[in-house]
Design an enzyme around this catalytic site. Structure first.
Site, PDB file in Angstrom:
ATOM      1  N   HIS B  38       0.825  -1.213   0.000  1.00  0.00           N
ATOM      2  CA  HIS B  38       0.000   0.000   0.000  1.00  0.00           C
ATOM      3  C   HIS B  38       0.853   1.255   0.000  1.00  0.00           C
ATOM      4  CE1 HIS B  38      -3.701  -2.229   0.516  1.00  0.00           C
ATOM      5  NE2 HIS B  38      -4.354  -1.096   0.387  1.00  0.00           N
ATOM      6  N   LYS B 103     -10.744  -7.542   7.391  1.00  0.00           N
ATOM      7  CA  LYS B 103     -11.520  -7.782   8.607  1.00  0.00           C
ATOM      8  C   LYS B 103     -11.207  -6.665   9.584  1.00  0.00           C
ATOM      9  CE  LYS B 103      -8.052 -10.627  10.967  1.00  0.00           C
ATOM     10  NZ  LYS B 103      -7.758 -10.067  12.291  1.00  0.00           N
TER      11      LYS B 103
END
Lengths: 286, 184
Positions: B38, B103
């Site tokens: 990222h 999650k």
């Protein structure tokens, strides 16, 4: 003096790692089945059904239950009347760990704190493990192992309360840790609580508390009661399986104290180590 | 709660019909990326350089799988905790990302970006890694192989099971679910 071969320890550790990361421990399976029966929320119940199905697939295919196969954590009790032939016990645990993780197609998750570079080529495959050694009487070596994932470790907390905080203060701290964690550590959880000793010892005990099989009562009746009370109160938080909302947030609370509840007159150390629903743990005696 | 079968890449129309709590089965191409990847993707955007994959309509899965056994496309592949990607997600959403799978909770910046630029955060079941791997038919490392489990992979999925956690209306399934079952 009994002698144990270095290679035998390496193999036992390798096999224990590969089996326990692919086969859900019997106590966990039973606890998840009970949670499935008891869960009132349909959404959470559907998640629990997925987890049981996952355990079935993992077992059949010897495929890791979770991709986070963790840091390898060991609690080792070494008898004073046993020695290792052909190398040191510590080296054997390192070698068994690297073999288990590499040959079991498990993930190497150790990295440099700052560069974040994976250590598998530098230190060895998923090395180093974390090992706590203890010396005991006898001629056996007892090794407890857990694959401890990062998600549940990231929400674990330790503190030192004022003695006046007492049991209520401990309960409030545990509740705050589980509440703040919410969905992140993969509930339903096993909650390890270490009380007393020193700042560091409380944290070690909170980790060791996770190794106790669910359903085995705490030998101290008062702590056993406290575990049940905490479990009931934590399940009122409503977090549910994977945080979807529900009645089954915690499978068990396990408390350990230092040398039968000892601590310093000025302190009340408390640590909470959170474990996910995959709680991969095993032990061998050599 | 509705149930949808969607094909990637996702359009605004696809994501705008989704509400928190909906069950979605995703099929098509997705990309895997975690923390380190990222950071690199965002650096590329900030430097005006080309990304290793088309971001418009893309779905990123936050996962660091176990190594595949011989003959398998991927090892166990459950979601990792998403908050670690929060500092990077809004800029990716602004540049066309439509779906994220992970999650755990997201921060307000991510939720706001989902509303403003029309994107959705999906939850997959953490720890159901052997089960989820069944939905992944192909996997290929397309960038940053040196990151090992954290490399960017292009994956082909069929009926990948997820639940909508944060939708384009600002709803949050974790808050709603908990409120429903919390006992004071």
């Amino acid at each position: 003096m009994r002698t144990v071969k270095y290679e035998d320890i390496v193999k036992s550790i390798r096999d224990m790692i590969i089996f326990s990361t692919t086969h859900l421990a019997p106590d966990m399976k039973k606890a998840l089945e009970e949670a499935y029966e008891n869960e009132k929320s349909e959404v959470s119940q559907a998640v629990l059904a997925q987890l049981l199905e996952n355990a079935k697939i993992a077992e059949e295919e010897w495929k890791p239950l979770c991709q986070d196969t963790g840091l390898a954590i060991y609690f080792v009790k070494v008898g004073t009347d046993v020695k290792v032939e052909g190398g040191s016990l510590k080296e054997a645990i390192y070698e068994g760990t690297a073999k288990g993780y590499e040959e079991g197609y498990l993930r190497a998750s150790t990295c440099d704190c700052f560069t974040r570079a994976n250590l598998k080529d530098k230190a060895g495959y998923n090395l180093p493990p974390i090992i706590y050694f203890d010396l005991v009487e006898g001629d056996k070596i007892e090794i407890e192992y857990a694959a401890k994932g990062g998600g549940s470790e990231n929400v674990s907390r330790a503190t030192v309360l004022a003695p006046a905080a007492g049991k209520e203060g401990i309960k409030e701290f545990v509740k705050k840790v589980v509440s703040d964690a919410g969905p992140n550590p993969c509930p339903p959880l096993v909650v390890g609580v270490g009380i007393g000793g020193s700042f560091d010892m409380s944290a070690v005990m909170s980790k060791h508390a996770l190794f106790r099989n669910i359903g085995t009562p705490n030998p101290d009746p008062e702590l056993n009661e406290l575990e049940k009370e905490l479990k009931d109160e934590l399940n009122k938080l409503g977090i549910g399986a994977m945080g979807m909302g529900g009645t089954e947030t915690v499978l068990a609370v396990h408390i350990e104290t230092y040398e039968n509840r000892m601590c310093h007159i000025a302190s009340l150390p408390v640590a909470v180590n959170i474990q996910c629903h995959s709680s991969r743990h095993a032990h061998i005696t050599i | 709660m509705a149930e949808y079968r969607l094909k990637t890449p996702l359009s605004n129309e696809d994501v705008e019909k989704l509400k928190s709590g909906d069950i979605v089965y995703l099929s098509g191409t997705m990309y895997t990326a975690r923390d380190a990847a990222h950071k690199r993707l965002v650096d590329l955007i900030l430097n005006g350089e080309e990304l290793p994959f088309e971001l418009e309509g893309a779905v990123i899965y936050y996962v660091g799988p176990t190594p595949p056994k011989p003959g398998e496309p991927i090892g166990s592949a459950g979601p990792t905790t998403s908050y670690r990607m929060d500092p990077y997600a809004p800029i990716l959403i602004e540049h066309g990302l439509k779906g994220m799978i992970g999650k755990g909770k997201r921060n307000q910046d991510v939720k706001d970006a989902c509303v403003k630029y029309k994107a959705v955060y999906f939850g997959a079941t953490g720890g159901a890694a052997a089960l989820i791997a069944k939905a992944i038919k192909k996997a290929e490392v397309i960038a940053y192989p040196e990151l090992g489990p954290e490399a960017v992979r292009r994956i082909e999925v069929e009926d990948f099971p997820v639940v909508v956690v944060n939708d384009t209306f600002g709803n949050d399934l974790y808050d709603e679910g908990r409120k429903l079952w919390e006992k004071k």
